[in-house]
Design a protein around this motif. Structure first.
Motif, short mmCIF file in Angstrom:
data_model
loop_
_atom_site.label_atom_id
_atom_site.label_comp_id
_atom_site.label_asym_id
_atom_site.label_seq_id
_atom_site.Cartn_x
_atom_site.Cartn_y
_atom_site.Cartn_z
N ARG A 255 4.88 -5.26 4.05
CA ARG A 255 3.47 -5.53 3.70
C ARG A 255 2.54 -4.56 4.44
O ARG A 255 1.61 -4.00 3.85
CB ARG A 255 3.12 -6.97 4.05
N SER A 256 2.77 -4.37 5.74
CA SER A 256 1.88 -3.50 6.50
C SER A 256 2.00 -2.05 6.04
O SER A 256 1.02 -1.30 6.07
CB SER A 256 2.20 -3.61 8.00
N ARG A 257 3.18 -1.64 5.62
CA ARG A 257 3.35 -0.26 5.17
C ARG A 257 2.61 0.01 3.87
O ARG A 257 2.13 1.13 3.65
CB ARG A 257 4.84 0.06 5.02
#
Length: 423
Positions: A255-257
């Motif tokens: 998700r953060s990527r």
């Protein structure tokens, strides 16, 4: 085997020593994935390739260390237990332990070979192909970019526009994204997006449908088809355009990527167009990043009742600019002279009348005939002027004589559908 910190071998050996050997002690000649026109040394490229496995995309601390130390020295500090890594500003024991754990599995030579076997390459700041606009990200700039595709990334990025939006888009959103992709490609622009379902995929396909240029920025390794349902689409872009990413081969998205990937899309392009986005949307992250970087930010409006357009409308209430087609986007982000066609409704014969003739025509009632004197009174002109204009209007077919009076020429009805309720 490399001696450990205690001078012996085996016990006490630096567990990341193998990674250090792979990064720093490979043959300094031409590394896999390099070629003509590249100014970066083999050791620098190997070190940066290794750092893509060690430091997460967008890590500004890592970017600052990289700027201050250089890639080769930063790798040396991370993989050598001589106390120099601890001297880096902001380095903590926990963070360093995480970096060293990742460094154990770093094998940049293997990664470069894997990408080269796919027809790809790894480009770094300083390479001829490096897009210098990414430097606007400062310490959040990518360590390097893994690239698949036959095109020149720097040249393509110079004339590129991002089209992003909702994954679960409506048919309207898909239609608009495909139209923008095709229209921009036909105007000579490179369409950039993230290869996701929904708006991203529609924009890519629109560009490909007209034989245009399109580029995907992935949140995973360039050898990983994600989402799997777009494996064929990503493959087509790798053959005909470009597929790029910050993460090394085989790395999977998180998700953060995805969020961090969006800053690359924003920085790489001249402007970002958002097609359908809710209030909490990664596409709005891209747009806001583009705004901070001084890029153009645009939005395609949708129904006011649609939650999928709520985020776009909020963007348009701020600094976003409303666009409805590719020509309007090109007018905004393009060079002088790339103007969108003028927008106007249909021109009716009545629109071509001068002001006095239009007033005389308006003075005639919808039904029945009136005298020239009555027309003059209603039009605010003299009787002679009114009569002169009435004869002109008669020759143009707007009015006709009825005895001593004047009346509007009856208009034919279409399919018997007579006008109702006034003019």
């Amino acid at each position: 085997m490399r001696p450990g910190a205690d001078g012996g071998q085996g016990k006490g050996r630096d567990p990341s020593g193998d990674a250090r050997h792979r990064v720093l002690e490979q043959d300094p000649g031409e590394a896999p994935g390099t070629g003509p026109g590249r100014a970066v040394s083999s050791r620098e490229r190997l070190a940066r390739a290794a750092l893509t496995r060690i430091i997460e995309p967008g890590d500004e601390r890592g970017g600052r260390w990289l700027r201050e130390c250089g890639a080769v020295e930063l790798i040396r500090r991370i993989t050598t237990r001589d106390g120099t890594a601890e001297q880096l500003s902001g380095m903590t024991p926990k963070r360093l332990a995480g970096y060293r754990l990742r460094a154990e599995s770093a094998d940049p030579g293997r990664d470069l070979s894997v990408v080269a076997a796919l027809g790809g390459r790894f480009i770094c700041p300083g390479d001829r192909e490096w897009p210098s606009q990414l430097d606007d990200l400062a310490d959040a700039r990518p360590t390097g970019l893994w690239v698949r595709g036959p095109r020149d990334l720097r040249l393509w990025a110079l004339r590129s526009v991002a089209v992003v939006g909702a994954r679960a888009c409506t048919p309207y959103g898909s239609h608009m994204a495909a139209g923008l992709g095709a229209g921009l490609a036909e105007l000579g622009w490179v369409v950039v997006s993230g290869a996701a379902f929904g708006v991203d995929g529609a924009a890519h396909r629109g560009a490909l449908a007209v034989g245009g240029a399109t580029m995907a920025v992935l949140a995973c390794g360039v050898d990983v088809p994600y989402p799997r349902g777009h494996a064929e689409l990503i493959g087509r872009m790798a053959e005909q355009g470009l597929v790029i990413g910050e993460l090394p081969p085989s790395d999977h998205p998180t998700r953060s990527r995805f969020i961090l990937r969006n800053r690359v899309i924003a920085a790489l392009t001249r402007g970002t167009v958002v097609v359908e986005a809710e209030y909490r949307s990664g596409s709005l992250v891209t747009a806001r990043c583009a705004q901070r970087l001084g890029r153009f930010t645009m939005g395609v409006p949708g129904p006011a009742t649609s939650g999928l357009s709520a985020g776009v409308h909020e963007l348009l209430r701020g600094e976003g600019i409303l666009v409805t087609d590719a020509s309007e986007v090109a007018e905004l982000v393009g060079n002088i002279g790339e103007l969108a066609p003028a927008r106007r409704g249909p021109v009716h014969p009545r629109d071509l009348l001068d002001a006095v003739s239009a007033r005389v025509l308006d003075a005639l009632p919808y039904r029945g005939a009136v005298s020239g004197r009555d027309v003059a009174r209603a039009a605010g002109t003299s009787t002679d002027e009114a009569l002169g204009r009435l004869y002109e209007l008669h020759s143009l077919g707007f009015v006709e004589r009825d005895g001593d009076g004047w009346q509007l020429t009856p208009r034919p009805t279409c399919n018997g559908d007579a006008r109702r309720g006034g003019t």
